[in-house]
Design a protein around this motif. Structure first.
Motif, PDB file in Angstrom:
ATOM      1  N   LEU A  19      44.919  47.730  33.136  1.00 43.79           N
ATOM      2  CA  LEU A  19      45.577  47.469  31.857  1.00 43.79           C
ATOM      3  C   LEU A  19      47.086  47.385  32.039  1.00 43.79           C
ATOM      4  N   PRO A  20      47.786  46.678  31.168  1.00 46.62           N
ATOM      5  CA  PRO A  20      49.252  46.666  31.236  1.00 46.62           C
ATOM      6  C   PRO A  20      49.809  48.090  31.284  1.00 46.62           C
ATOM      7  N   ALA A  21      50.755  48.313  32.180  1.00 46.32           N
ATOM      8  CA  ALA A  21      51.391  49.618  32.409  1.00 46.32           C
ATOM      9  C   ALA A  21      50.493  50.592  33.164  1.00 46.32           C
ATOM     10  N   HIS A  22      49.321  50.130  33.562  1.00 47.73           N
ATOM     11  CA  HIS A  22      48.413  50.960  34.333  1.00 47.73           C
ATOM     12  C   HIS A  22      48.162  50.299  35.691  1.00 47.73           C
ATOM     13  N   GLY A  23      47.948  51.123  36.705  1.00 49.23           N
ATOM     14  CA  GLY A  23      47.648  50.579  38.022  1.00 49.23           C
ATOM     15  C   GLY A  23      48.737  49.627  38.492  1.00 49.23           C
ATOM     16  N   ARG A  24      48.338  48.454  38.950  1.00 50.54           N
ATOM     17  CA  ARG A  24      49.295  47.478  39.469  1.00 50.54           C
ATOM     18  C   ARG A  24      49.711  46.434  38.436  1.00 50.54           C
ATOM     19  N   SER A  25      49.252  46.583  37.204  1.00 46.61           N
ATOM     20  CA  SER A  25      49.672  45.647  36.157  1.00 46.61           C
ATOM     21  C   SER A  25      51.015  46.078  35.575  1.00 46.61           C
ATOM     22  N   LEU A  26      51.909  45.100  35.463  1.00 42.49           N
ATOM     23  CA  LEU A  26      53.262  45.370  34.990  1.00 42.49           C
ATOM     24  C   LEU A  26      53.327  45.291  33.470  1.00 42.49           C
ATOM     25  N   ILE A  27      54.478  45.584  32.950  1.00 46.13           N
ATOM     26  CA  ILE A  27      54.713  45.511  31.508  1.00 46.13           C
ATOM     27  C   ILE A  27      56.190  45.206  31.305  1.00 46.13           C
ATOM     28  N   ASP A  28      56.508  44.485  30.233  1.00 48.94           N
ATOM     29  CA  ASP A  28      57.914  44.168  29.983  1.00 48.94           C
ATOM     30  C   ASP A  28      58.336  44.670  28.616  1.00 48.94           C
ATOM     31  N   ARG A  29      59.554  44.376  28.252  1.00 49.69           N
ATOM     32  CA  ARG A  29      60.126  44.911  27.018  1.00 49.69           C
ATOM     33  C   ARG A  29      59.466  44.347  25.762  1.00 49.69           C
ATOM     34  N   ASN A  40      47.681  40.252  25.818  1.00 43.06           N
ATOM     35  CA  ASN A  40      47.892  40.089  27.255  1.00 43.06           C
ATOM     36  C   ASN A  40      46.568  39.952  27.998  1.00 43.06           C
ATOM     37  N   ILE A  41      45.601  40.803  27.658  1.00 44.52           N
ATOM     38  CA  ILE A  41      44.292  40.759  28.313  1.00 44.52           C
ATOM     39  C   ILE A  41      43.562  39.463  27.976  1.00 44.52           C
ATOM     40  N   LEU A  42      43.676  39.019  26.721  1.00 46.22           N
ATOM     41  CA  LEU A  42      43.028  37.767  26.324  1.00 46.22           C
ATOM     42  C   LEU A  42      43.637  36.581  27.070  1.00 46.22           C
ATOM     43  N   ASP A  43      44.937  36.616  27.285  1.00 46.42           N
ATOM     44  CA  ASP A  43      45.579  35.562  28.075  1.00 46.42           C
ATOM     45  C   ASP A  43      45.009  35.537  29.497  1.00 46.42           C
TER      46      ASP A  43
END
Length: 237
Positions: A19-29, A40-43
């Motif tokens: 998930l975003p912000a988890h593991g190796r998935s990044l997250i932005d502002r 994000n997941i649907l994309d």
């Protein structure tokens, strides 16, 4: 813990998502809510398996996001499995946090951060469960974006703008809902409405199990998921 289920089952492609912000998935502002997470997941799904039907498994907060994905892609989701999922409820009916088994000697030697997480998540705090935790949970904790996860997004954007099941009474998809009777994080009593929403479902409340079902009741959880997958195969044929 999930992959061994497929040793004797063929025909399933598996896609495991950080998930975003988890593991190796990044997250932005731009991220500020669970709705942003779902978009994000649907994309990702639209790029990876465009217009293809799929089933979804979600655990804890991932189970909450799975409900949001189901809401947005109901025409493509063939079935859903929710393990100790969070719900669209700001007030949860939770049992008291209890440690039924606690190996004080093992816990004493742990780093304080790991010990706090282990004691928070686990009901049966045994040496065996600690090994599972260190091998399967802690590596993800080390990679997680703690700045984001510890920010005020939970107060401002944790809950979806829309309740995922508010627009429909009956959902035909096969479903599996597994809950722990000792789960002091997501509980089990609030989930009973899902039985009526999903008439083609297995609804299991496991005795002597807390939030970390896949550790504390591993073999039983694996068998339930295997049965759900076999049911899915029959449903599709």
């Amino acid at each position: 813990w999930l992959e061994p289920i497929f040793n004797n089952l063929i025909g399933f492609q598996r896609i495991y998502i950080d998930l975003p912000a988890h593991g190796r998935s990044l997250i932005d502002r731009d991220f500020s809510s669970s709705d942003d997470m779902v978009v994000n997941i649907l994309d990702f799904l639209d790029q990876t398996i465009p217009n293809k039907e799929f089933s979804i498994i979600g655990f804890s907060y991932g189970g909450y996001l799975a409900q949001g994905i189901f809401y947005k892609r109901r025409d493509l989701v063939k079935s859903i499995c929710l393990l100790a999922p969070a719900l669209h409820l700001k007030q949860r009916n939770l049992p008291e946090k209890i440690a039924y088994v606690k190996d004080a000697l093992e816990l004493h030697s742990l780093d304080s951060d790991i010990r706090l997480a282990f004691e928070t998540l686990m009901t049966f705090q045994t040496k065996e469960n600690l090994e599972y935790f260190l091998n399967e949970i802690q590596p993800g904790r080390l990679l997680a974006n703690r700045e984001f996860l510890g920010s005020n997004w939970r107060e401002k954007g944790y809950y979806f703008l829309e309740e995922p099941f508010n627009d429909v009474d009956i959902l035909p998809q096969p479903a599996l809902i597994i809950l722990g009777k000792l789960d002091s994080i997501c509980g089990y009593k609030d989930h009973s409405f899902l039985i009526d929403k999903f008439p083609n479902s297995t609804f299991a409340v496991l005795d002597q199990a807390g939030h970390m079902l896949q550790i504390e009741k591993r073999e039983l959880v694996q068998e339930l998921i295997k049965d759900w997958l076999i049911t899915l195969l029959r449903y599709l044929t």
